[in-house]
Motif scaffolding. Sequence first.
Motif: not given
Length: 807
Positions: A191, A212-215, A304, A309-310, A313-314
């Motif tokens: 990640t 690791t999880r900006p979302e 958002y 989820i992914k 994140r992007k």
Amino acid sequence: MLDKKYNAQEKEQKWKEYWQQENVYKFVPDQREVYSIDTPPPTVNGKIHIGHIFSYSQAEMVARYKRLRGYNVFYPFGFDDNGLPSERLVEKEQGKKAHEIGREAFSKLCYQTTDAYEKEFKELFQSLGVSADWSNAYKTVSPSTIKISQASFLELAKKGYCYHKESPALWCNECLTSIAQAELETKTLKTTFNYVTFTTEEDNEPFTIATTRPELLPAIVSVFVNPKDKKHKHLIGKHARIPVINEVVPIMADEKVDAEKGTGVVMCCTFGDQTDIEWWKKYNLPLRFIFTKDGRIKEDVPNYGGLKIKEARKKVVEDLQAGGYIEKIEELEHEVQTHERCGKEVEYTVMKQWFIDIMNHKEDFLKMGESIQWYPSHMHNRYVEWVKNVAWDWCISRQRYFGVPFPVWYCEECGEPIFANEADLPVNPLVDKPSVKVCPKCGCTHFVPETDVMDTWATSSVTPLINMKYGEEHNYENILKPMSLRTNASEIIRTWDFYTIVKSFYHFGQRPWNNVMISGFVMADKGEKISKSKGNSKMDPVELIKTYSADAVRYWAASGRLGTDITFSEETLLRGKKLINKLWNVSKFIEMHLADYEDKPFTNFEFVDKWVLGSFGQMEQQFMKYADEYEIGLALNLLEKFFWNFCDNYIEIVKHRLYRPEEFGAEARYSGQKTVYTLLYKFLQMFSIYFPFITEEIFQGVYHNHVSIHTTQMVPLTYAFNNETMLGDQMVEIISQARGVKTNHNVSLKTPIRLLSLGVRAELEQAILSAQKDFKATLFIENLQMKQIENAPYEIYTVELNLDENA
RNA sequence: GGGAGUUUAGCUCAGUUGGUAGAGCAUCUGCCUUACAAGCAGGCGGUCAUAGGUUCGAGUCCUAUAGCUCCCACCA
């Protein structure tokens, strides 16, 4: 008469059917002491692999051993067709998700599919010679099992060990259900570690948080630093402005923050990980839950909403970069928790679910663990470690279709749970009417059924109750409380063993079993665990049984020590095959010499017979010692070694006497007959643990004095020919060395020895003299000279071969 | 990071209170021996992971290190 060659395929089929017909393994209570085994019901998810064979064989051998030792063995079998594994199998086969098929149709498909696989499973386990009482086999979704599982739930709820509560729980957005901690599997994933710049609201001071999880930025409810962190402690009490999201949250202090990790500043979200949940509870933080159940961002989250989820994140990272808030991005490998059934990363959710209290009774569970004998003993540590570390109560609600329904309705007005009456079980709240007409709390007359089903383990954990037919009129409660033995592989200590202990404690306040036996894993190659994806066809159980016979496969399964991983090895199978072949051949030989034999009391054994009977007795004691500790494999090693020695040495010596009574005398021949008659019987019994098929074939051919060898009893030999045992071993050593001389001369072993002269100690001389005929016949000795010496037991002076005669 | 197992012959594995290293397979040499050539007899092959320690003596007990395996925690 035994056939010239043993046809395993044909005979194994024959005896498998015979045992069924004759009810050889049927459990009927009688005056004998019961030995009960809590067998793991295999998960019916389509494939039986070599690991099953390994683990089940070992347990099965214990059942056979105990049966031989005179216990009335209660050895049930079940199929775990309940729950998520079956649902996933059906979803895979149908290419559709459960909710696309519909609840009722889907359940039907699950039943059909598991029924089909069960048939296959049963067939395979039977062809492996598993001596369970198949007439008593259970399924974890049958009406009777559902009844017991629901009764267990009601009882726990009544006793206050089971509660319904809105609480954070682990959530799998692939399987669309909550799951329990025990169903997690850690995986290493790649990640990115994003260093994001935040600012303080008060004085616009920038600081960085690595995530690791900006979302999860929209879900931040607080920022934490360690109160002792010199670099950051001045931030405490101020507020942080979340970039892009533009929300403001308090900056708080907590000891749990590691100043050395990341930047030393942590964002707390609802929910990113377990620590978030802890802080949420501890500091009474607001709930900002942004995920939907199927793994998307909730619609009401600005910018958002609706994204996966992914994807989110992007996009968050892109937006952060556009705003200049990303300091740097690092590649990172880290361990994430995934759902063991599907391998997807788990999230958290908050909803009303049923939990079983774990956290308040950890001490009791540890005590229960201590009161159980674990084999091998170090497996107890695994249990202890798990119980100490478990951090959640056991969530047993699953938002799925196929499983045991909760026997519960809820009042539409006040939400009060209405439990079914025990007498009405099994119930399906979706179909059946509630047990009351009016809510006892608010008087409302409308109810909604619970739509969740129970976790698979909620049912598997009551296998002892299923076995004892808990709650039924004719039950085995008095003989199975506790059961003698639980057997399983090490991977399910934390689930099956643990949960069973939990339930047993809550139901009965006592341990579910006295002993637990844990088997190891099968490795494909040294240090390489067999993976499902690899699907190595040479290890397909059906093929192996076809190629090598069930008995040989069992031999492989028995090799090695309990609880130790084993490498799959065709060599071991071949070794088993050879051993089986040897057993067949020696049985043929013995049968040949028993044509005129009549068993009667006899004590005047020849020296060599005393030797072999005495050594057998010693080996047998050792064998039982191992087997009593469930070290079935080590017991087999011992037996195999002795047996081979018996064939190569004892039989070679005694054969002359059996063939030529005119030379050796009728009584000497009878002594040999009695010996081989006695020992073959005992060999067959001991080997029957491992080779149930061929031993039955031989037993029926040679002895046939019982329905089956598997219902005979092993009575230890009581001959104590200690002196003969020791001196016989020395005699065999001499024989072995004299054979070596022949081999070194490249001549056949039947080449006569013109002169053998020995120096021997007095007692050995006596022994050889008393076994002189056997001794000379074995080596084809024409002249034997002995003189007494004092130090070593013996010394060989000359072995003079008679080569002329051979030439 | 915590817990545990494992490391012995080329390969798969035994080695139960510490006392001169074992089996099978592979390899080599012989042997049709009235149960078995899927056999029998024999040979080759190991400073028992490494380093210390206890002991008259350690594969075996203690300590540390390393490789492999499993379980747990760690997602900032």
